[in-house]
Design a protein around this motif. Structure first.
Motif, short mmCIF file in Angstrom:
data_model
loop_
_atom_site.label_atom_id
_atom_site.label_comp_id
_atom_site.label_asym_id
_atom_site.label_seq_id
_atom_site.Cartn_x
_atom_site.Cartn_y
_atom_site.Cartn_z
N ALA A 63 0.95 -1.34 -0.23
CA ALA A 63 0.00 -0.08 0.12
C ALA A 63 0.93 1.08 0.04
O ALA A 63 0.58 2.18 -0.60
N GLY A 64 1.88 1.07 0.87
CA GLY A 64 2.94 2.55 0.75
C GLY A 64 3.57 2.65 -0.55
O GLY A 64 3.51 3.72 -1.12
N MET A 65 4.22 1.61 -1.26
CA MET A 65 4.84 1.77 -2.61
C MET A 65 3.67 2.29 -3.44
O MET A 65 3.71 3.09 -4.34
N VAL A 66 2.36 1.62 -3.50
CA VAL A 66 1.33 2.24 -4.68
C VAL A 66 0.98 3.74 -4.14
O VAL A 66 1.09 4.33 -5.16
N GLY A 67 0.70 3.85 -2.96
CA GLY A 67 0.15 5.39 -2.49
C GLY A 67 1.26 6.46 -2.93
O GLY A 67 0.88 7.33 -3.60
N ILE A 68 2.50 6.14 -2.53
CA ILE A 68 3.39 7.05 -2.66
C ILE A 68 3.72 7.29 -4.15
O ILE A 68 3.79 8.44 -4.74
N VAL A 112 -5.48 12.30 -5.20
CA VAL A 112 -6.56 11.94 -4.11
C VAL A 112 -6.40 10.53 -3.64
O VAL A 112 -6.59 10.06 -2.48
N LEU A 113 -6.61 9.79 -4.88
CA LEU A 113 -6.69 8.16 -4.39
C LEU A 113 -5.46 7.74 -3.73
O LEU A 113 -5.40 6.87 -3.03
N GLY A 114 -4.41 8.40 -4.16
CA GLY A 114 -2.90 7.99 -3.55
C GLY A 114 -2.95 8.27 -2.07
O GLY A 114 -2.66 7.56 -1.13
N PHE A 115 -3.49 9.46 -1.74
CA PHE A 115 -3.55 9.91 -0.33
C PHE A 115 -4.60 8.98 0.44
O PHE A 115 -4.19 8.71 1.63
N VAL A 116 -5.77 8.66 -0.24
CA VAL A 116 -6.72 7.83 0.32
C VAL A 116 -6.34 6.58 0.75
O VAL A 116 -6.14 6.03 2.21
N ILE A 117 -5.52 5.90 -0.18
CA ILE A 117 -4.68 4.83 0.27
C ILE A 117 -3.72 4.74 1.46
O ILE A 117 -3.73 3.84 2.29
N LEU A 118 -2.78 5.80 1.51
CA LEU A 118 -1.94 5.85 2.44
C LEU A 118 -2.48 6.33 3.74
O LEU A 118 -2.10 5.58 4.66
N TYR A 119 -3.45 7.06 3.71
CA TYR A 119 -4.21 7.49 4.86
C TYR A 119 -4.85 6.23 5.54
O TYR A 119 -4.97 5.92 7.01
#
Length: 301
Positions: A56-61, A110-117
């Motif tokens: 999730a970190g690699m995808v979101g970042i 936005v999608l990346g932020f949601v995944i990370l959060y």
């Protein structure tokens, strides 16, 4: 002439559209950045990295980094159209409209932020968002056009990935992660100034105050050389605090010596195309340095 016109006038072709949006994310830059994120994750824990924050970190970042790159394309579209290095980008060529580029960059961010959060932790989400703002707004929209020290000040946003990887796994700051940030922070100016020397005339044409334009090529060469020395010192910091073992020490010393030598050649024995050779070497330097960090960590942990 008919072929280029036909290509740019048919942006609805799915394959062309996909390639255009993919290009806007600067995939090669993001790939190098994600390598440093991965190293930050691995160095944060003694054993294997937990699967969820890893993926999730690699995808979101990665998504938020791609979003920042797309905003960069959007903000720089006018000067990109005038520069040989960038005139063929999707926005100057009309392969993607301004509205679609803005929508794409925003949705990706936005999608990346949601995944990370939701799947990593709020600290990493907000730090990655701060990096996006630092690169897309503070650097691209303001610093790039305001000061010849743009890449020094704005380089902090690009130096954040190892810290983001570290916080993705641990959920907290650590001094060791900041040492990795310092390495990339010191690496960024000589890396980019070498390219700026090669593209000096283009930056001058679009009124971007890069260091070679405002202070001259010789002054920039001196700064590149001094920064490579500073970078060599920064690369030793992980060894001094016990983060790394002999493999990294030997690898970083050799890579630093190579970078200093290239910068010395550029300053005192320049040949045709030397600035681009320094630029390309700097990319391999950072990539191999972080690979050495990763291998050393698992060999000497």
């Amino acid at each position: 002439m008919p072929k280029p016109i036909a290509l740019s006038s048919s942006p609805s072709t799915p394959l062309i559209q996909w390639r255009a949006y993919y290009e806007m994310t600067k995939p090669k830059v993001v790939a190098l950045m994600l390598l440093t994120v991965l190293v930050g994750m691995c160095l944060a824990v003694p054993g294997a990295v937990p699967v969820q924050p890893l993926i999730a970190g690699m995808v979101g970042i990665g998504m938020m980094a791609g979003s920042a790159a797309a905003y960069n394309h959007l903000i720089d579209r006018r000067i990109d159209a005038l520069m040989a290095r960038t005139y063929n980008r999707p926005l100057p060529k009309g392969r993607v409209s301004i509205a679609k580029a803005l929508t794409f960059a925003s949705l990706l961010g936005v999608l990346g932020f949601v995944i990370l959060y939701a799947l990593v932790n709020p600290l990493t989400a907000w730090l990655t968002f701060a990096s996006l703002i630092g690169y897309a707004v503070i650097y691209t929209a303001y610093l790039k056009r305001a000061t010849p020290q743009n890449i020094v000040v704005g380089g902090l946003a690009g130096a954040m990935p190892p810290l983001l990887g570290w916080t993705a796994v641990t959920g907290e700051f650590h001094g060791n992660a900041l040492l990795l940030v310092i390495i990339i922070f010191a690496w960024t100016p000589p890396h980019f100034w070498a390219l700026a020397i090669h593209r000096k005339a283009e930056y001058a044409k679009v009124d971007i105050p890069m260091l070679p334009v405002t202070h001259g090529v010789e002054f920039t060469k001196t700064c590149i050389f001094l920064y490579t020395v500073l970078l060599a010192i920064a690369c030793l910091l992980p060894v001094l605090v016990g983060m790394c073992g002999p493999l990294y020490l030997v690898s970083s010393t050799m890579l630093s010596a190579g970078f200093i030598y290239k910068a010395w050649q550029l300053k005192f024995h320049e040949q045709s195309g030397m600035a681009m050779k320094v630029f390309k070497f700097s990319i391999y330097h950072l990539m191999l340095l972080f690979i050495a960090l990763l291998v050393d960590h698992y060999l000497w942990a």
